[in-house]
Design an enzyme around this catalytic site. Structure first.
Site: not given
Ligand code: 26Q
Length: 752
Positions: A309, A489-490, A495, A596, A600
């Site tokens: 992702h 979004k986050r 972003k 995503t 929406k």
């Molecule tokens: C990793 C290591 C340590 C701590 C936290 C993390 C961590 C936590 C959450 C790394 C990534 C995430 C979340 C990632 C995420 O939400 N990615 C998004 O995924 C969506 C679904 O595929 C995409 O549409 C987005 O583009 C992407 O940013």
């Protein structure tokens, strides 16, 4: 029938019930009904393992899926109660951060809707993502206790032993029913530990990170900015995958598997690297059943598939081997053996699992030892193949494939935008409810003025509803006649909420000079920042401070209003998205894997202002360039610039007076009246000294395109509505039903 049942359950009249009582009673009715739709799995069954499931509130969604919504709604109304108020009584399960977690939730909905056997596996966090409050224009975090007495999670009574740092813990299995729209019921399996103690929480969301017995499933993603937090993350991940793997093997054995044929019974989808330890854990468990290492590796490779992702290097999980040795010593011999196996396949040092610095690369293990690696949008997959994971692509070209993300239309159209839904039904019939591709029929109406006028009316009505909600929640008044430009979004630098911020400052100066925009604009933000992500929090501070500075300026506030929604979550998204005119999707090209939210907003008749990044590329291809506002550097340009390492933000700052004026404003007197010098200065320095995500090179293009959109919106509303209509008509491709059908055909092959 509903009425009688409700009265029975509450043992009093509906009028006399509180909304909490009605919510509990309706939940009971839903649970009974959904249970009837549980089917035994036949053939291959999917297990979607994910550290996050951002499911959102479930009551309305389940009522819709089970065909009970109308009846419940009418019954409440007949007794002077409203569904909208009842929804307020339900706590939102925020068991995810953002896109990845929400995608997992959409996928579960589509699996059940398409009658596919597929369950989720995750963790039952006691507190979901923190509750965000704004104090002195700063984000503060409070725990989110979503587990109330009446909860969708049910204790199965089953436990599985998990060994963490040499001590045994019992993982208790809870389940939530996942209903499909006129489809079957599947399960979301969530593991928890009985001894977890909410009393461990101190100030805000801080707690003793070392006390595993009490903190293991206490929070979703505890802060991982220090080693204690990172270790806890490994504890959580292994707890989830070990219990999950045991559950999978148990189920498959019951259904007749002899484990050698595991892949005929189970498909395991690994949602990013967070559940990657399921690979060595399954191998370990199979070896305990006397299956030799080589065969176990083969079985697991055939059973598992991996989704990537992200292309941000810092988000790819890499753990020091010493951490793993401490938490999961039982996996180390297997991880080392996998590393040796991988080293035999290639001499390319960039694909090793355990590198010479003692770092374990989780994504590398996934690609070597699963049969499929997919990206989440066409561009993203191409970047993985051609740059980020190129060495792996050379090694295993057949493993790489794309699955462009999607969203469930049940939640993101039927439930959140009933007015648009019923108008669509009037125009094109009800077929689109089950078959999203039928939205294309809407294109036949693109030039009918009365249709466009109705779309404008519906949008207006949704904007008024959002305005009322804002007044009630945050005491803010907004102007529904203005253009609602929304970025939700986050909060992350890639972003580029900061680009949006610089635009607003630029407009501020232009208005001061008498150059007023074509229409008033309401800039709405919704975003949480990771608690330890300093610059992200500074950006929130700057947005809130700017909001105040503008609100106090009568000249500018006629034209611009900046609104930052407190505690942006799924529930807030459901209110914001139907009310949006302009959807801000402005990440630095190449950095947003898919997005995503973009889908929406489009589905709800917003026009996108975006870069050619993630799934924006596919949206642009479908709607055509006259129905989207694209700007900025291409991903190829960006990748080249990173390659040359020759980007110098200061040069841009010094050579563009408009840009310099906007950046300087951050620490100017108007901002310092309401904001904090330390935060604002740090943000300014970050931009002028680094700007890692290249906001400055895209600043002018963004400004020009956004003002063009504003003008088009103001000057020709019918033509604008036509763009909205085309966007809705082309949104069918972005249904998660389409995505799941592609996973099914090309990766999972579920069922018999
Ligand atoms: C990793 C290591 C340590 C701590 C936290 C993390 C961590 C936590 C959450 C790394 C990534 C995430 C979340 C990632 C995420 O939400 N990615 C998004 O995924 C969506 C679904 O595929 C995409 O549409 C987005 O583009 C992407 O940013």
């Amino acid at each position: 029938m509903m009425e009688k049942k409700l009265q029975e359950l509450c043992s009093k009249s509906i009028e006399a019930c509180s909304y909490e009582e009605l919510y509990a009673a309706l939940m009971t009715i839903v649970k009974e009904k959904s249970r009837e739709k549980i089917l035994p799995a036949e053939g291959r069954k999917l297990y979607y393992i994910s550290a996050e499931f951002l499911i959102g509130k479930l009551l309305s969604n389940n009522l819709i899926n089970l065909g009970l919504y109308e009846e419940a709604d009418q019954c409440l109304q007949a007794h002077g109660k409203s569904m909208a108020e009842l929804e307020e009584a339900e706590p939102e399960p925020s068991l995810g951060n953002g896109g990845l977690g929400r995608l997992a939730a959409c996928f579960l909905d589509s699996l059940a809707t398409l009658n596919l056997p597929g369950d989720g596996i995750g963790l039952r966090y006691h507190c979901g993502l923190f509750h965000q409050y704004f104090r002195k224009n700063l984000q503060t975090e409070e725990p989110d206790f979503w587990l109330s007495a009446d909860t969708w999670t049910e204790d199965t009574g089953k436990t599985y032993p998990v060994s963490l740092a040499g001590r045994e813990y019992q993982a208790r299995l809870y389940q939530i029913d996942v209903t499909g729209y006129e489809g079957r019921t599947n399960k979301l399996n969530l593991f928890d530990l009985d001894t977890v103690d909410e009393a461990l929480i101190q100030d805000g969301i801080s707690f003793d990170k070392a006390d595993i017995e009490k903190n293991l499933t206490l929070f979703l993603y505890p802060d991982d900015s220090d080693d204690a937090g990172r270790l806890l993350r490994i504890y959580q991940q292994y707890f989830m995958v070990s219990a999950g793997a045991q559950m999978i093997l148990e189920e498959c054995e019951k259904r007749g598997s002899n484990f050698h044929d595991l892949a005929d019974y189970a498909a395991i989808q690994i949602n990013d690297t967070h559940p990657s330890m399921v690979i060595p854990e399954l191998i370990r468990l199979l070896m305990e059943k006397e299956i030799p290492f080589e065969e176990a590796v083969d079985i697991v490779t055939k059973t598992c598939a991996y989704t990537n992702h992200t292309i941000l290097a810092e988000a790819l999980e890499k753990w020091p081997v010493s951490f793993l040795e401490q938490v999961v010593p039982q996996l180390m011999p297997i991880i080392r053996a996998l590393d040796e196996t991988a080293r035999k396949r290639t001499e390319d040092a960039s694909t090793v699992i355990l590198d010479e610095n003692g770092i374990v690369h989780m994504a590398h293990m996934d690609i070597h030892f699963t049969h499929s690696t997919n990206g989440v949008a066409a561009l993203h997959t191409e970047i993985l193949k051609n740059s980020e994971l190129h060495s792996f692509y050379k090694l295993y070209p057949e493993k790489f494939n794309n699955k462009t993300n999607g969203i469930t239309f049940r939640r993101w159209l039927l439930s959140c935008n009933p007015e648009l839904t019923s108008y669509l039904e009037e125009l094109i019939g009800p077929g689109f409810r089950k078959d999203a591709a039928q939205l294309e029929k809407l294109a036949d109406y693109a030039d009918q003025e009365e249709v466009l006028r109705r779309l404008i009316e519906i949008k207006k009505h949704n904007k008024e509803k959002l305005a009322d909600w804002l007044t009630e929640k945050q005491g803010i008044t907004v102007n529904p006649e203005s253009m609602f430009a929304i970025q939700a979004k986050r909060l992350h630098e890639y972003k580029r909420q900061q680009l949006n911020l610089l635009y607003l400052i630029h407009q501020y100066y232009e208005i001061k000079r008498g150059h007023v925009p074509a229409a008033p604009i309401t800039a709405v933000f919704g975003a949480k920042a990771a608690p330890a992500y300093t610059i992200a929090k500074d950006i929130i501070h700057a947005i809130l401070t700017l909001s105040q500075a503008i609100a106090h300026d009568p000249e500018v506030s006629q034209w611009i209003q900046v609104v930052m929604i407190e505690n942006y979550n799924v529930t807030a998204a459901e209110k914001m998205i139907p009310a949006c005119d302009l959807s801000e999707q402005i990440s630095l090209a190449s950095k947003e894997a898919s997005g995503t939210g973009n889908m929406k907003f489009m589905l709800n008749g917003a026009v996108t202002l975006g870069t050619l990044d993630g799934a924006n590329v596919e949206i642009a291809e479908r709607v055509g360039e006259e129905n989207i506002y694209i700007f900025g550097q291409s991903s190829a340009q960006v990748i080249r610039r990173y390659g040359h390492q020759d980007y110098c933000s200061r040069e841009w700052y010094e050579s563009d007076p408009n840009l310099r004026r906007a950046v300087d404003f951050l620490t100017g007197e108007e901002m310092l009246k309401y904001g904090c010098e330390e935060n604002l200065t740090r943000l300014k320095n970050e931009l002028t000294g680094k700007d890692w995500f290249q906001t400055f090179p895209d600043f002018n293009a963004y400004l020009v395109r956004k003002n063009q959109a504003l003008e088009d919106f103001a000057v020709n509303p019918l033509k604008w509505a036509r763009r909205c209509l085309i966007n809705i008509s082309q949104a069918g491709f972005f249904s998660s039903d389409r995505t799941i059908e592609a996973y099914q055909k090309e990766i999972w092959h579920l069922g018999k």
